[in-house]
Enzyme design. Structure first.
Site, PDB file in Angstrom:
ATOM      1  N   SER A  79      -6.911  -1.743  -3.033  1.00  0.00           N
ATOM      2  CA  SER A  79      -7.607  -2.942  -2.588  1.00  0.00           C
ATOM      3  C   SER A  79      -6.721  -4.170  -2.858  1.00  0.00           C
ATOM      4  O   SER A  79      -5.599  -4.233  -2.349  1.00  0.00           O
ATOM      5  CB  SER A  79      -8.974  -3.024  -3.273  1.00  0.00           C
ATOM      6  OG  SER A  79      -9.820  -3.958  -2.638  1.00  0.00           O
ATOM      7  N   HIS A 213     -15.136   2.520   0.010  1.00  0.00           N
ATOM      8  CA  HIS A 213     -14.040   1.692  -0.485  1.00  0.00           C
ATOM      9  C   HIS A 213     -13.481   2.230  -1.794  1.00  0.00           C
ATOM     10  O   HIS A 213     -12.272   2.138  -2.034  1.00  0.00           O
ATOM     11  CB  HIS A 213     -14.525   0.252  -0.666  1.00  0.00           C
ATOM     12  CG  HIS A 213     -13.425  -0.712  -0.970  1.00  0.00           C
ATOM     13  ND1 HIS A 213     -12.395  -0.979  -0.091  1.00  0.00           N
ATOM     14  CD2 HIS A 213     -13.161  -1.463  -2.078  1.00  0.00           C
ATOM     15  CE1 HIS A 213     -11.555  -1.853  -0.630  1.00  0.00           C
ATOM     16  NE2 HIS A 213     -11.994  -2.160  -1.830  1.00  0.00           N
TER      17      HIS A 213
END
Length: 235
Positions: A79, A213
């Site tokens: 990320s 995610h």
């Protein structure tokens, strides 16, 4: 102590800590030495100012990695950590040429394909809801006011760093580039992962694994994909 085959240095997501990678050594070959990056403003660095820009992170991390350059070096980031690892790789290459043997990035849009997010200006309630959306595993943390008081400032600061980051046009790294992501990531589609190709000048690969995610919470499939790309010990 025996020399490591390589060192794997891992940069965490926004609001994350080095502890995110504490169990990774158990899933990799014993001769791979794993290090987690600790950003300022959290845990043992709580007394330091949180970063306000990408430069606040990448220069000091590159400085800290200078002693590691005599051995094979791989960088991984998830990320926010993906673009941190990318920028650190560029900085080390600017200083020394190709000294990073692998750049692996995860769960992130490419540096030139950023999506505008204003998460850092949300009020606390809005920021908490955004965290819930990204990762259900945050639920226990988010229900603890004492912990929230400690971690929300660093999370907000990290989101501010992400919001202010864009590199266009992209600069290709010399290191091999491996891109990973989750098949159900609400923010980064498998197609968007392929746009990292513009950041590679050599070997390039993408891997899409089941999950959202934070698909890498199931760490072993990630490490199984990563291990074949890790560099060999130098003669």
């Amino acid at each position: 102590m025996a020399r490591p085959r390589c060192r794997l240095v891992c940069a965490p997501h926004a609001g994350g800590t080095a502890q995110a990678y504490r169990t990774w050594p158990t899933g990799l070959p014993a001769d791979v030495e794993v290090h987690g990056v600790q950003y300022p403003g959290r845990q043992d660095r709580l007394g330091e100012p949180a970063p306000s820009s990408m430069d606040d992170l990448t220069g000091p991390i590159a400085d800290a990695l200078e002693p590691f350059l005599a051995e094979p070096l791989a960088l991984f980031g998830h990320s926010m950590g993906a673009v941190v690892a990318y920028e650190v790789t560029l900085e080390l290459e600017r200083r020394h040429g190709q000294v990073v043997d692998l750049l692996a990035v995860s769960g992130s849009r490419a540096p030139h394909q950023r999506e505008s997010h204003d998460r850092h200006i949300l009020d606390d309630e809005g920021l908490i809801e955004e965290l819930r959306r990204l990762n259900d595993d945050f639920v226990d943390l988010l229900d603890s006011p004492e912990l929230l008081e400690l971690v929300l400032p660093s999370i907000r600061a990290d989101f501010g760093v992400v919001a202010g980051y864009l590199r266009t046009p992209p600069v290709p790294v010399r290191a091999p580039l491996l891109v990973l992501g989750g098949s159900e990531d609400p923010d980064v589609s498998p197609e968007e992962l392929t746009r990292w190709r513009a950041c590679a000048s050599g070997a390039f690969g993408t891997r899409v694994l089941p999950g959202g995610h934070f698909y890498l919470d199931d760490q072993q499939p990630v490490l199984d994909q990563l291990a074949p790309w890790l560099p060999a010990r130098r003669p």
